[in-house]
Design an enzyme around this catalytic site. Structure first.
Site, PDB file in Angstrom:
ATOM      1  CD  GLN A  14      -0.731  -2.212  15.703  1.00  0.00           C
ATOM      2  OE1 GLN A  14      -0.590  -1.014  15.909  1.00  0.00           O
ATOM      3  NE2 GLN A  14      -0.616  -2.752  14.506  1.00  0.00           N
ATOM      4  N   GLY A  62       0.813  -1.224   0.000  1.00  0.00           N
ATOM      5  CA  GLY A  62       0.000   0.000   0.000  1.00  0.00           C
ATOM      6  C   GLY A  62       0.839   1.262   0.000  1.00  0.00           C
ATOM      7  CE1 TYR A 121       3.108  -2.604  11.902  1.00  0.00           C
ATOM      8  CE2 TYR A 121       2.489  -0.756  13.297  1.00  0.00           C
ATOM      9  CZ  TYR A 121       2.761  -1.276  12.044  1.00  0.00           C
ATOM     10  OH  TYR A 121       2.686  -0.462  10.944  1.00  0.00           O
ATOM     11  CE  LYS A 172       6.082  -0.574  11.318  1.00  0.00           C
ATOM     12  NZ  LYS A 172       6.716  -0.363   9.995  1.00  0.00           N
TER      13      LYS A 172
HETATM   14  N1  CAA Z   1      -8.281   0.823  24.022  1.00  0.00           N
HETATM   15  C1  CAA Z   1      -8.882   0.225  25.076  1.00  0.00           C
HETATM   16  N2  CAA Z   1      -9.624  -0.878  24.968  1.00  0.00           N
HETATM   17  C2  CAA Z   1      -9.762  -1.409  23.751  1.00  0.00           C
HETATM   18  C3  CAA Z   1      -9.166  -0.834  22.611  1.00  0.00           C
HETATM   19  C4  CAA Z   1      -8.408   0.320  22.791  1.00  0.00           C
HETATM   20  N3  CAA Z   1      -7.818   0.936  21.751  1.00  0.00           N
HETATM   21  N4  CAA Z   1      -9.489  -1.590  21.552  1.00  0.00           N
HETATM   22  C5  CAA Z   1     -10.282  -2.599  21.991  1.00  0.00           C
HETATM   23  N5  CAA Z   1     -10.447  -2.477  23.327  1.00  0.00           N
HETATM   24  C6  CAA Z   1     -11.233  -3.345  24.206  1.00  0.00           C
HETATM   25  C7  CAA Z   1     -12.573  -3.644  23.551  1.00  0.00           C
HETATM   26  O1  CAA Z   1     -13.496  -2.600  23.852  1.00  0.00           O
HETATM   27  C8  CAA Z   1     -12.944  -4.956  24.190  1.00  0.00           C
HETATM   28  O2  CAA Z   1     -13.439  -4.702  25.473  1.00  0.00           O
HETATM   29  P1  CAA Z   1     -14.628  -5.583  26.073  1.00  0.00           P
HETATM   30  O3  CAA Z   1     -14.083  -6.984  26.113  1.00  0.00           O
HETATM   31  O4  CAA Z   1     -14.860  -4.978  27.416  1.00  0.00           O
HETATM   32  O5  CAA Z   1     -15.771  -5.418  25.109  1.00  0.00           O
HETATM   33  C9  CAA Z   1     -11.602  -5.663  24.361  1.00  0.00           C
HETATM   34  O6  CAA Z   1     -10.620  -4.618  24.323  1.00  0.00           O
HETATM   35  C10 CAA Z   1     -11.313  -6.657  23.268  1.00  0.00           C
HETATM   36  O7  CAA Z   1     -11.391  -5.970  22.002  1.00  0.00           O
HETATM   37  P2  CAA Z   1     -11.790  -6.731  20.674  1.00  0.00           P
HETATM   38  O8  CAA Z   1     -13.222  -7.227  20.759  1.00  0.00           O
HETATM   39  O9  CAA Z   1     -11.468  -5.884  19.511  1.00  0.00           O
HETATM   40  O10 CAA Z   1     -10.833  -8.015  20.799  1.00  0.00           O
HETATM   41  P3  CAA Z   1     -10.367  -8.998  19.699  1.00  0.00           P
HETATM   42  O11 CAA Z   1      -9.568 -10.046  20.386  1.00  0.00           O
HETATM   43  O12 CAA Z   1     -11.478  -9.395  18.794  1.00  0.00           O
HETATM   44  O13 CAA Z   1      -9.394  -8.096  18.781  1.00  0.00           O
HETATM   45  C11 CAA Z   1      -7.542  -6.738  18.263  1.00  0.00           C
HETATM   46  C12 CAA Z   1      -8.232  -7.554  19.347  1.00  0.00           C
HETATM   47  C13 CAA Z   1      -7.167  -7.666  17.085  1.00  0.00           C
HETATM   48  C14 CAA Z   1      -6.284  -6.175  18.849  1.00  0.00           C
HETATM   49  C15 CAA Z   1      -8.503  -5.632  17.775  1.00  0.00           C
HETATM   50  O14 CAA Z   1      -8.916  -4.856  18.879  1.00  0.00           O
HETATM   51  C16 CAA Z   1      -7.867  -4.731  16.752  1.00  0.00           C
HETATM   52  O15 CAA Z   1      -7.750  -5.066  15.582  1.00  0.00           O
HETATM   53  N6  CAA Z   1      -7.464  -3.529  17.176  1.00  0.00           N
HETATM   54  C17 CAA Z   1      -6.837  -2.558  16.273  1.00  0.00           C
HETATM   55  C18 CAA Z   1      -5.368  -2.680  16.361  1.00  0.00           C
HETATM   56  C19 CAA Z   1      -4.769  -1.664  15.438  1.00  0.00           C
HETATM   57  O16 CAA Z   1      -4.978  -0.464  15.579  1.00  0.00           O
HETATM   58  N7  CAA Z   1      -4.009  -2.131  14.462  1.00  0.00           N
HETATM   59  C20 CAA Z   1      -3.410  -1.234  13.518  1.00  0.00           C
HETATM   60  C21 CAA Z   1      -3.257  -1.956  12.230  1.00  0.00           C
HETATM   61  S1  CAA Z   1      -2.771  -0.852  10.921  1.00  0.00           S
HETATM   62  C22 CAA Z   1      -1.184  -0.504  11.276  1.00  0.00           C
HETATM   63  O17 CAA Z   1      -0.577  -1.054  12.126  1.00  0.00           O
HETATM   64  C23 CAA Z   1      -0.580   0.541  10.402  1.00  0.00           C
HETATM   65  C24 CAA Z   1       0.002   1.599  11.238  1.00  0.00           C
HETATM   66  O18 CAA Z   1       1.207   1.659  11.370  1.00  0.00           O
HETATM   67  C25 CAA Z   1      -0.885   2.628  11.831  1.00  0.00           C
END
Ligand code: CAA
Length: 246
Positions: A150, A13, A153, A157
């Site tokens: 992460q 990307g 990651y 980073k």
């Molecule tokens: N802060 C606090 N709590 C959070 C949170 C956050 N940012 N994100 C999720 N939670 C909480 C949720 O609310 C949930 O709470 P409850 O159990 O009380 O409902 C709990 O944590 C579990 O969250 P998920 O249901 O999402 O859990 P999961 O196991 O299905 O998924 C995960 C976990 C894969 C980490 C998912 O939350 C996710 O994909 N998060 C995004 C991670 C992210 O930002 N990745 C960036 C990718 S792009 C990149 O990396 C490029 C770059 O350089 C920017």
């Protein structure tokens, strides 16, 4: 004389935008891809109508030090020099830390962090000998601020930024600058893979309320690669829509 740039993960990307930006600025670009992805790399090359003088495809497993040493030593002999290196290849294996496996940890470390040694080491001495070099490491906002899900990651980073500063100190006297770019959430397949509800919550936190466009990242690569940026080294340039101000 045409400047030569090497971009890892070039057909991804952000990598595609970086390659295009450098080609548009007149660089010859060595575009590396993971060795099993040859067919896709050729498709990408054809779709973008690149000529062989603009872009050279190079299979490179950035996680394999011996492979990189051999391939890049040969490349240097063939091309004569590499002026600009963009360490862009990177992956995510997101998971809450409690559930993270050692494999998820190691895959991210080897692709995102070990790769800096593997790819930069074979090229750095020749940049110093030439008295010119630009090394640009694509880090992430999440290496600066930390991101839920992460730990792997964010650690890799952030490690890229330490590497950037250390190598900047070593390269400075030879005219080799080393900088990092920390993109925010950018409109790429990596970010599109985030669950929609999670991505919506992330977008809501971004002061600009939108993702970065890949060419907003590549514009910074072109700047740091340019002669105008000769006195900038060891710096991390954020391109994150205000998501993290530090
Ligand atoms: N802060 C606090 N709590 C959070 C949170 C956050 N940012 N994100 C999720 N939670 C909480 C949720 O609310 C949930 O709470 P409850 O159990 O009380 O409902 C709990 O944590 C579990 O969250 P998920 O249901 O999402 O859990 P999961 O196991 O299905 O998924 C995960 C976990 C894969 C980490 C998912 O939350 C996710 O994909 N998060 C995004 C991670 C992210 O930002 N990745 C960036 C990718 S792009 C990149 O990396 C490029 C770059 O350089 C920017």
């Amino acid at each position: 004389m045409t400047k030569v740039a090497l971009v890892t993960g070039a057909k991804g990307g952000i990598g595609s935008a970086i390659t295009q930006g450098l080609v548009d600025a007149g660089y010859r670009v060595i575009a590396t891809y993971f060795p099993t992805g040859e067919a896709k790399a050729k498709e990408w090359f054809a779709e973008n109508n690149y000529s062989d003088s603009q872009v050279r495809l190079l299979p490179l497993d950035v996680t394999d030090a011996a492979y990189c040493e051999e391939a890049l030593t040969t490349l240097l002999k063939e091309e004569g020099k590499i002026d600009v290196l963009v360490n862009n290849a990177g992956i995510t294996r997101d998971s809450t830390f409690k559930r993270m496996t050692v494999q998820q940890w190691k895959e991210v470390m080897s692709t995102n962090l070990d790769s800096l040694f593997n790819v930069t080491h074979p090229l750095f001495a020749s940049m110093c000998d030439n008295g010119f070099g630009r090394i640009i490491n694509i880090s992430s906002v999440n290496g600066l601020k930390g991101q839920f899900g992460q730990a792997n990651y964010s650690a890799a980073k952030a490690g890229m930024i330490g590497f950037t500063k250390a190598l900047a100190a070593e390269g400075a006297r030879y005219g080799v600058t080393v900088n990092a770019i920390a993109p925010g959430y950018t409109g790429t397949p990596m970010v599109e893979a985030i669950k929609p509800e999670v991505l919506d919550a992330i977008k809501a936190e971004i002061p600009m309320k939108r993702l970065a466009q890949p060419n907003e990242v590549s514009a910074s690569v072109n700047f740091l690669a340019s002669d105008a940026a000769a006195y900038i080294t060891g710096e991390t340039l954020s391109v994150n829509g205000g998501l993290y101000m530090h």
